[in-house]
Design a protein around this motif. Structure first.
Motif, PDB file in Angstrom:
ATOM      1  N   ARG A  74     145.348 -40.490  -5.655  1.00 26.95           N
ATOM      2  CA  ARG A  74     144.746 -39.694  -4.566  1.00 26.95           C
ATOM      3  C   ARG A  74     145.122 -40.247  -3.191  1.00 26.95           C
ATOM      4  NH1 ARG A  74     138.756 -40.244  -5.877  1.00 26.95           N
ATOM      5  NH2 ARG A  74     139.554 -42.306  -6.359  1.00 26.95           N
ATOM      6  N   SER A  75     144.656 -39.552  -2.160  1.00 28.61           N
ATOM      7  CA  SER A  75     145.000 -39.980  -0.797  1.00 28.61           C
ATOM      8  C   SER A  75     144.318 -41.319  -0.510  1.00 28.61           C
ATOM      9  CB  SER A  75     144.530 -38.944   0.224  1.00 28.61           C
ATOM     10  OG  SER A  75     143.125 -38.999   0.354  1.00 28.61           O
ATOM     11  N   ILE A  76     144.868 -42.032   0.453  1.00 28.79           N
ATOM     12  CA  ILE A  76     144.316 -43.328   0.858  1.00 28.79           C
ATOM     13  C   ILE A  76     142.842 -43.161   1.252  1.00 28.79           C
ATOM     14  CG2 ILE A  76     144.438 -45.088   2.686  1.00 28.79           C
ATOM     15  CD1 ILE A  76     147.518 -44.781   2.569  1.00 28.79           C
TER      16      ILE A  76
ATOM     17  N   ILE B 174     149.226 -52.402 -10.728  1.00 29.25           N
ATOM     18  CA  ILE B 174     150.652 -52.712 -10.674  1.00 29.25           C
ATOM     19  C   ILE B 174     151.150 -52.628  -9.226  1.00 29.25           C
ATOM     20  CG2 ILE B 174     151.173 -52.040 -13.054  1.00 29.25           C
ATOM     21  CD1 ILE B 174     152.146 -49.346 -12.027  1.00 29.25           C
ATOM     22  N   ASP B 175     152.309 -53.189  -8.973  1.00 28.97           N
ATOM     23  CA  ASP B 175     152.904 -53.137  -7.632  1.00 28.97           C
ATOM     24  C   ASP B 175     153.000 -51.678  -7.191  1.00 28.97           C
ATOM     25  OD1 ASP B 175     153.237 -55.861  -7.541  1.00 28.97           O
ATOM     26  OD2 ASP B 175     155.322 -55.819  -8.187  1.00 28.97           O
ATOM     27  N   GLY B 176     152.638 -51.424  -5.954  1.00 32.24           N
ATOM     28  CA  GLY B 176     152.742 -50.064  -5.428  1.00 32.24           C
ATOM     29  C   GLY B 176     151.563 -49.171  -5.780  1.00 32.24           C
ATOM     30  N   SER B 177     150.528 -49.731  -6.418  1.00 31.29           N
ATOM     31  CA  SER B 177     149.354 -48.905  -6.737  1.00 31.29           C
ATOM     32  C   SER B 177     148.521 -48.640  -5.492  1.00 31.29           C
ATOM     33  CB  SER B 177     148.504 -49.570  -7.825  1.00 31.29           C
ATOM     34  OG  SER B 177     148.123 -50.866  -7.440  1.00 31.29           O
ATOM     35  N   GLY B 178     148.757 -49.420  -4.450  1.00 30.98           N
ATOM     36  CA  GLY B 178     148.052 -49.191  -3.182  1.00 30.98           C
ATOM     37  C   GLY B 178     146.829 -50.069  -3.003  1.00 30.98           C
ATOM     38  N   LYS B 179     146.705 -51.099  -3.854  1.00 26.96           N
ATOM     39  CA  LYS B 179     145.505 -51.948  -3.813  1.00 26.96           C
ATOM     40  C   LYS B 179     145.381 -52.751  -2.512  1.00 26.96           C
ATOM     41  CE  LYS B 179     147.922 -55.297  -6.631  1.00 26.96           C
ATOM     42  NZ  LYS B 179     149.171 -54.531  -6.407  1.00 26.96           N
ATOM     43  N   SER B 180     146.514 -53.246  -1.972  1.00 27.83           N
ATOM     44  CA  SER B 180     146.438 -54.046  -0.741  1.00 27.83           C
ATOM     45  C   SER B 180     146.015 -53.170   0.431  1.00 27.83           C
ATOM     46  CB  SER B 180     147.787 -54.696  -0.424  1.00 27.83           C
ATOM     47  OG  SER B 180     148.246 -55.380  -1.553  1.00 27.83           O
ATOM     48  N   THR B 181     146.520 -51.949   0.439  1.00 29.05           N
ATOM     49  CA  THR B 181     146.144 -50.996   1.488  1.00 29.05           C
ATOM     50  C   THR B 181     144.635 -50.772   1.459  1.00 29.05           C
ATOM     51  OG1 THR B 181     148.268 -49.874   1.203  1.00 29.05           O
ATOM     52  CG2 THR B 181     146.529 -48.625   2.317  1.00 29.05           C
TER      53      THR B 181
ATOM     54  N   ALA C 158     159.172 -48.526   0.253  1.00 25.12           N
ATOM     55  CA  ALA C 158     158.686 -49.456   1.274  1.00 25.12           C
ATOM     56  C   ALA C 158     159.472 -50.759   1.332  1.00 25.12           C
ATOM     57  CB  ALA C 158     157.206 -49.762   1.001  1.00 25.12           C
TER      58      ALA C 158
ATOM     59  N   ARG D  31     156.615 -45.375  -4.382  1.00 28.70           N
ATOM     60  CA  ARG D  31     155.993 -46.027  -3.215  1.00 28.70           C
ATOM     61  C   ARG D  31     156.656 -47.364  -2.917  1.00 28.70           C
ATOM     62  NH1 ARG D  31     149.636 -45.421  -4.727  1.00 28.70           N
ATOM     63  NH2 ARG D  31     149.486 -43.162  -4.551  1.00 28.70           N
TER      64      ARG D  31
ATOM     65  N   GLN E  42     140.360 -42.485  -1.747  1.00 29.65           N
ATOM     66  CA  GLN E  42     140.119 -43.714  -2.514  1.00 29.65           C
ATOM     67  C   GLN E  42     139.217 -44.668  -1.745  1.00 29.65           C
ATOM     68  OE1 GLN E  42     143.593 -45.569  -4.452  1.00 29.65           O
ATOM     69  NE2 GLN E  42     144.736 -43.817  -3.720  1.00 29.65           N
TER      70      GLN E  42
HETATM   71  P1  ADP Z   1     150.240 -52.782  -3.711  1.00 28.28           P
HETATM   72  O1  ADP Z   1     149.446 -53.789  -2.922  1.00 28.28           O
HETATM   73  O2  ADP Z   1     149.456 -52.253  -4.870  1.00 28.28           O
HETATM   74  O3  ADP Z   1     151.601 -53.252  -4.113  1.00 28.28           O
HETATM   75  P2  ADP Z   1     150.433 -51.372  -1.197  1.00 28.28           P
HETATM   76  O4  ADP Z   1     149.033 -51.217  -0.731  1.00 28.28           O
HETATM   77  O5  ADP Z   1     151.248 -52.465  -0.586  1.00 28.28           O
HETATM   78  O6  ADP Z   1     150.469 -51.500  -2.787  1.00 28.28           O
HETATM   79  O7  ADP Z   1     151.168 -49.976  -1.024  1.00 28.28           O
HETATM   80  C1  ADP Z   1     152.537 -49.796  -1.361  1.00 28.28           C
HETATM   81  C2  ADP Z   1     153.115 -48.678  -0.506  1.00 28.28           C
HETATM   82  O8  ADP Z   1     152.496 -47.439  -0.852  1.00 28.28           O
HETATM   83  C3  ADP Z   1     152.857 -48.881   0.982  1.00 28.28           C
HETATM   84  O9  ADP Z   1     153.997 -48.430   1.686  1.00 28.28           O
HETATM   85  C4  ADP Z   1     151.652 -48.005   1.262  1.00 28.28           C
HETATM   86  O10 ADP Z   1     151.637 -47.538   2.589  1.00 28.28           O
HETATM   87  C5  ADP Z   1     151.852 -46.849   0.288  1.00 28.28           C
HETATM   88  N1  ADP Z   1     150.579 -46.279  -0.182  1.00 28.28           N
HETATM   89  C6  ADP Z   1     149.437 -46.932  -0.458  1.00 28.28           C
HETATM   90  N2  ADP Z   1     148.482 -46.074  -0.893  1.00 28.28           N
HETATM   91  C7  ADP Z   1     149.035 -44.857  -0.898  1.00 28.28           C
HETATM   92  C8  ADP Z   1     148.540 -43.541  -1.265  1.00 28.28           C
HETATM   93  N3  ADP Z   1     147.302 -43.333  -1.695  1.00 28.28           N
HETATM   94  N4  ADP Z   1     149.405 -42.513  -1.145  1.00 28.28           N
HETATM   95  C9  ADP Z   1     150.670 -42.703  -0.714  1.00 28.28           C
HETATM   96  N5  ADP Z   1     151.198 -43.898  -0.355  1.00 28.28           N
HETATM   97  C10 ADP Z   1     150.392 -44.976  -0.448  1.00 28.28           C
END
Ligand code: ADP
Length: 243
Positions: A206-208, A25-32, A156, A152, A211
């Motif tokens: 968990r932390s970036i 889902i949005d904000g899961s951190g997958k793009s990061t 952002a 998250r 993961q």
């Molecule tokens: P998605 O692609 O799933 O929508 P993003 O990678 O764009 O998510 O991350 C959404 C926001 O959450 C960004 O501001 C990112 O820096 C932050 N973020 C990503 N991973 C983590 C994490 N493990 N813990 C805390 N914040 C995170």
């Protein structure tokens, strides 16, 4: 009980390259995570290509116009996204896979299965529609509770858009509440697809770094026969190298 394995309908590709995709889902951190994976693979000397959901120039303007004017129905929305992926698969994903490169995709067919069915499209119909898609080497699913992802994403971003918040479903007049309800529906659908498609679940609370270590370890195990040297340029069309 009779059990269907729909994944077998998709191309179990025999190309020498590897396809890793991320979902959640949005904000899961997958793009990061995908971006960090890409940087690492490049540093390791691999030839890496990246492809993003809803980015094909073929349908971009139509999708944007449809969204802006709120003209999209669940079916037309679904068909536009399918065209987007079909174009990217044929032009951006299969050529590098054939040449033995690594392709990373931010969102893939499972996004369509989750979102389109949340909008009321038939699960069977949308799975049939995407039969052209090649099966990923690994499909990562970043699993996160709604409240964590919402915090998250809202932290952002300036605001939520109409379709992204699922406002077209009429769940709520309040955009944030609608977003939350829509994301909840999508999350339920992802959970239902874990066994159906063998999604690799990553605990995204968990932390970036934690993961990323897990993701790299999983990817590394798949790279045994992938060449490290840059592949010859003649193997790729110009738009792939410059795009
Ligand atoms: P998605 O692609 O799933 O929508 P993003 O990678 O764009 O998510 O991350 C959404 C926001 O959450 C960004 O501001 C990112 O820096 C932050 N973020 C990503 N991973 C983590 C994490 N493990 N813990 C805390 N914040 C995170």
């Amino acid at each position: 009980m009779f059990i269907l394995f729909p994944m077998q309908m998709y191309g179990d590709h025999e190309f020498p390259g590897k396809l890793f995709i991320v979902e959640g889902i949005d904000g899961s951190g997958k793009s990061t995570q995908l971006s960090l994976l890409q940087q690492w693979l490049k540093r390791e000397g691999y030839m890496v290509f990246f492809s993003e959901w809803n980015s094909s120039p073929l349908v971009k303007q139509t999708t944007s116009r449809g969204k802006r004017k709120q003209m999209l129905t669940p079916t037309t929305f679904s068909l536009l996204h399918a065209t987007d992926l079909a174009d990217r698969i044929e032009r951006h994903i299969i050529p590098p896979l054939k040449a033995g490169a690594i392709v990373l995709a931010d969102r893939y067919i499972y996004t369509a299965f989750a979102r389109d069915t949340a909008r009321g499209v038939s699960p069977h119909w949308v799975r049939e529609l995407y039969r052209f898609a090649v099966k990923p080497t690994i499909a990562f699913y970043f699993r996160v509770p709604l409240d964590v992802s919402l915090k998250r994403i809202l932290g952002a971003r300036a605001g939520l858009k109409y379709y992204e918040a699922g406002m077209d479903l009429g769940l709520s007049d309040d955009v944030e509440e609608s977003f939350e309800l829509f994301q909840g529906m999508i999350r339920d659908r992802y959970e239902g697809m874990i066994d159906e498609f063998g999604l690799r679940v990553i605990d995204a609370t968990r932390s970036i770094e934690e993961q990323q270590n897990e993701v790299r370890a999983i990817v590394e195990r798949e790279l045994g026969d992938v060449p490290k040297h840059p592949l010859p340029h003649f193997a790729f069309p110009e738009y792939l190298l410059n795009g």
